[in-house]
Scaffold this motif. Structure first.
Motif, PDB file in Angstrom:
ATOM      1  N   GLY A 112       0.796  -1.217   0.000  1.00 61.14           N
ATOM      2  CA  GLY A 112       0.000   0.000   0.000  1.00 61.14           C
ATOM      3  C   GLY A 112       0.826   1.263   0.000  1.00 61.14           C
ATOM      4  N   ASP A 113       2.105   1.178   0.445  1.00 64.03           N
ATOM      5  CA  ASP A 113       3.005   2.333   0.367  1.00 64.03           C
ATOM      6  C   ASP A 113       3.613   2.468  -1.024  1.00 64.03           C
ATOM      7  N   ILE A 114       3.947   1.339  -1.636  1.00 65.82           N
ATOM      8  CA  ILE A 114       4.503   1.395  -2.984  1.00 65.82           C
ATOM      9  C   ILE A 114       3.438   1.867  -3.977  1.00 65.82           C
ATOM     10  N   PHE A 115       2.220   1.332  -3.809  1.00 67.40           N
ATOM     11  CA  PHE A 115       1.108   1.704  -4.672  1.00 67.40           C
ATOM     12  C   PHE A 115       0.044   2.386  -3.798  1.00 67.40           C
ATOM     13  N   PRO A 116       0.112   3.702  -3.678  1.00 63.62           N
ATOM     14  CA  PRO A 116      -0.826   4.405  -2.796  1.00 63.62           C
ATOM     15  C   PRO A 116      -2.276   4.290  -3.301  1.00 63.62           C
ATOM     16  N   ALA A 117      -3.209   4.594  -2.410  1.00 62.51           N
ATOM     17  CA  ALA A 117      -4.637   4.454  -2.735  1.00 62.51           C
ATOM     18  C   ALA A 117      -5.061   5.394  -3.842  1.00 62.51           C
ATOM     19  N   SER A 118      -4.412   6.533  -3.953  1.00 66.08           N
ATOM     20  CA  SER A 118      -4.717   7.468  -5.047  1.00 66.08           C
ATOM     21  C   SER A 118      -3.473   8.289  -5.348  1.00 66.08           C
ATOM     22  N   VAL A 119      -3.400   8.771  -6.567  1.00 66.36           N
ATOM     23  CA  VAL A 119      -2.257   9.566  -7.021  1.00 66.36           C
ATOM     24  C   VAL A 119      -2.790  10.858  -7.618  1.00 66.36           C
ATOM     25  N   HIS A 120      -2.165  11.951  -7.221  1.00 61.81           N
ATOM     26  CA  HIS A 120      -2.569  13.265  -7.742  1.00 61.81           C
ATOM     27  C   HIS A 120      -1.915  13.532  -9.099  1.00 61.81           C
ATOM     28  N   TYR A 121      -2.668  14.131  -9.993  1.00 60.16           N
ATOM     29  CA  TYR A 121      -2.104  14.566 -11.264  1.00 60.16           C
ATOM     30  C   TYR A 121      -2.844  15.804 -11.742  1.00 60.16           C
ATOM     31  N   ASP A 122      -2.199  16.587 -12.568  1.00 55.13           N
ATOM     32  CA  ASP A 122      -2.755  17.843 -13.076  1.00 55.13           C
ATOM     33  C   ASP A 122      -2.844  17.784 -14.595  1.00 55.13           C
ATOM     34  N   LEU A 123      -3.986  18.173 -15.112  1.00 54.10           N
ATOM     35  CA  LEU A 123      -4.136  18.345 -16.554  1.00 54.10           C
ATOM     36  C   LEU A 123      -3.817  19.795 -16.894  1.00 54.10           C
ATOM     37  N   SER A 124      -2.962  19.982 -17.829  1.00 55.28           N
ATOM     38  CA  SER A 124      -2.556  21.342 -18.187  1.00 55.28           C
ATOM     39  C   SER A 124      -3.651  22.035 -18.974  1.00 55.28           C
ATOM     40  N   ALA A 125      -3.597  23.369 -18.966  1.00 58.70           N
ATOM     41  CA  ALA A 125      -4.560  24.175 -19.720  1.00 58.70           C
ATOM     42  C   ALA A 125      -4.430  23.912 -21.209  1.00 58.70           C
ATOM     43  N   GLN A 126      -3.225  23.564 -21.653  1.00 52.42           N
ATOM     44  CA  GLN A 126      -3.025  23.270 -23.080  1.00 52.42           C
ATOM     45  C   GLN A 126      -3.752  21.986 -23.467  1.00 52.42           C
ATOM     46  N   ASP A 127      -3.642  20.930 -22.578  1.00 58.91           N
ATOM     47  CA  ASP A 127      -4.338  19.673 -22.876  1.00 58.91           C
ATOM     48  C   ASP A 127      -5.855  19.865 -22.870  1.00 58.91           C
ATOM     49  N   LEU A 128      -6.313  20.754 -22.022  1.00 61.90           N
ATOM     50  CA  LEU A 128      -7.750  20.975 -21.892  1.00 61.90           C
ATOM     51  C   LEU A 128      -8.281  22.040 -22.840  1.00 61.90           C
ATOM     52  N   SER A 129      -7.383  22.702 -23.519  1.00 61.11           N
ATOM     53  CA  SER A 129      -7.759  23.854 -24.350  1.00 61.11           C
ATOM     54  C   SER A 129      -8.542  24.853 -23.520  1.00 61.11           C
ATOM     55  N   ASP A 130      -7.997  25.083 -22.332  1.00 63.19           N
ATOM     56  CA  ASP A 130      -8.664  25.978 -21.389  1.00 63.19           C
ATOM     57  C   ASP A 130      -7.646  27.012 -20.903  1.00 63.19           C
ATOM     58  N   VAL A 131      -8.082  27.865 -19.983  1.00 66.38           N
ATOM     59  CA  VAL A 131      -7.198  28.940 -19.499  1.00 66.38           C
ATOM     60  C   VAL A 131      -6.473  28.566 -18.208  1.00 66.38           C
ATOM     61  N   SER A 132      -6.824  27.474 -17.590  1.00 63.43           N
ATOM     62  CA  SER A 132      -6.187  27.088 -16.314  1.00 63.43           C
ATOM     63  C   SER A 132      -6.051  25.571 -16.238  1.00 63.43           C
ATOM     64  N   ASP A 133      -5.105  25.133 -15.352  1.00 62.27           N
ATOM     65  CA  ASP A 133      -4.894  23.698 -15.134  1.00 62.27           C
ATOM     66  C   ASP A 133      -6.016  23.136 -14.279  1.00 62.27           C
ATOM     67  N   VAL A 134      -6.157  21.809 -14.326  1.00 65.34           N
ATOM     68  CA  VAL A 134      -7.156  21.116 -13.517  1.00 65.34           C
ATOM     69  C   VAL A 134      -6.456  20.052 -12.689  1.00 65.34           C
ATOM     70  N   SER A 135      -6.713  20.029 -11.373  1.00 66.79           N
ATOM     71  CA  SER A 135      -6.108  19.065 -10.462  1.00 66.79           C
ATOM     72  C   SER A 135      -7.059  17.873 -10.300  1.00 66.79           C
ATOM     73  N   LEU A 136      -6.538  16.649 -10.512  1.00 61.67           N
ATOM     74  CA  LEU A 136      -7.359  15.439 -10.482  1.00 61.67           C
ATOM     75  C   LEU A 136      -6.675  14.345  -9.644  1.00 61.67           C
ATOM     76  N   GLN A 137      -7.407  13.279  -9.373  1.00 62.33           N
ATOM     77  CA  GLN A 137      -6.911  12.130  -8.626  1.00 62.33           C
ATOM     78  C   GLN A 137      -7.135  10.854  -9.440  1.00 62.33           C
ATOM     79  N   ALA A 138      -6.114  10.003  -9.398  1.00 61.99           N
ATOM     80  CA  ALA A 138      -6.211   8.692 -10.037  1.00 61.99           C
ATOM     81  C   ALA A 138      -6.350   7.640  -8.930  1.00 61.99           C
ATOM     82  N   PRO A 139      -7.540   7.039  -8.754  1.00 66.18           N
ATOM     83  CA  PRO A 139      -7.728   6.054  -7.690  1.00 66.18           C
ATOM     84  C   PRO A 139      -7.165   4.676  -8.071  1.00 66.18           C
TER      85      PRO A 139
END
Length: 340
Positions: free
Chosen positions: A148-175
């Motif tokens: 459970g330490d090597i593979f945590p319950a969730s991992v944080h990641y950010d989608l960039s504004a360029q990937d989203l074609s938006d003006v700001s980044d988006v913070s997400l979680q990968a469960p």
């Protein structure tokens, strides 16, 4: 009428003529006085007293006392009270021996105190020893850390504004969906990838599966345990080159780990869209990503948004596992206790 001789005898001595019959010869300077009639030789002025009957020579005035019968003889130089000869006392040898003993004693004390100080002072590791200790600490983590330490319950990641074609980044979680049992390199990777890993001392593979926050994409991340950091780096370079060359229909890399009853239930090897590998210490951290709906491999380059989010989520999980396993520990320092 008195006769002549009587008259001479009664006459005072001072009236006697020198050289007359019956007179004493004149005294010479420095000579002993004449003996008187009836006197003993010992009564002469300046003469030693005569020995008395029954007396010993030691009774004489000024003489040394003689040994008495039955008494032990007096001590003489070089002889013991019992009369045995004694060797002369060598004072110089005893003094030298004591000085030598004192010097060696002082040296021993200094050596002992030096050893004690070394035991009490902190031990210092050389740079090579520090690197060796740190590498050993990293290489054992895959065994000592909980899954459970090597593979945590969730991992944080950010989608960039360029990937989203938006003006700001988006913070997400990968469960995390599930953790697969430990297996071998042959069972957890493609045959082409297994050959690369096994040739460099692959010991085992650990795997777990995640999804993105919307459960649209599935990511299986794996840890291939190799013998050293150099072997891991060479293996990762070879795997990435083969993937880019496109020599194999399916990119060589990690096999998927599906978990029934989850969004990853239909994720198989044929559904893998992306594979990649990176070295982290003695480990090769790999991932395989695809769609959760069972969509077979397609040209993902046609959908920039899907490729960007899938790649971003997969790399975030990969980096999280690599950081947990391969982050260098603090530089080792001895705490200073004896025997450290």
């Amino acid at each position: 009428m008195p006769t002549e001789p009587d008259a001479w005898r009664d006459e005072p001595r001072s009236t006697r003529r020198p050289g007359a019959f019956g007179s004493s010869p004149p005294e010479r300077p420095g000579s002993l006085p004449p003996e008187r009639p009836g006197s003993s030789p010992s009564e002469r002025p300046g003469s030693l007293p005569a020995e008395r009957p029954g007396s010993s020579p030691s009774d004489r005035p000024g003489s040394l006392p003689s040994e008495r019968p039955g008494s032990p003889p007096p001590d003489r130089p070089g002889r013991s009270p019992h009369g045995a000869a004694q060797p002369p006392h060598r004072r110089g040898f005893g003094t030298t021996a004591a000085l030598v003993a004192a010097i060696f004693g002082a040296i021993g004390l200094v050596v002992s105190l030096t050893g004690l100080a070394i035991q009490l002072l902190p031990r210092h590791f050389s740079a090579a020893q520090q690197r060796q200790i740190m590498a050993w600490e990293v290489s054992k983590r895959w065994r000592t850390l909980p899954a459970g330490d090597i593979f945590p319950a969730s991992v944080h990641y950010d989608l960039s504004a360029q990937d989203l074609s938006d003006v700001s980044d988006v913070s997400l979680q990968a469960p995390r969906v599930g953790i697969a049992p430990q297996t071998s390199c042959d069972a957890a990777t493609d045959p082409a990838a297994a050959r690369v890993l096994n040739s460099r001392g692959c010991q085992a593979v650990l795997r777990a599966t995640y999804t993105d926050e919307s459960a649209t994409y599935v990511i299986t991340v794996g840890v291939a345990v190799l013998g050293s950091a150099g072997q891991a780096s060479a293996a990762a370079t070879t795997l990435n080159q083969a993937s880019k060359a496109g020599t194999i229909p399916a990119p060589p890399g990690l096999e998927s780990a599906a978990f029934a009853g989850t969004p990853a239930g239909s994720f198989g090897n044929g559904e893998r869209q992306l594979t990649a590998s990176k070295a982290a210490g003695p480990y090769v951290i790999m991932y395989a990503a695809g769609y959760a709906d069972g969509r077979p491999q397609v040209s993902i380059g046609e959908d920039a948004y899907a490729k960007g989010e899938m790649t971003t989520a997969a790399q975030a999980v990969q980096d999280s596992v690599a950081s947990t396993l391969a982050t260098p520990p603090p530089t080792p320092h001895c705490p200073g206790t004896p025997g450290c």
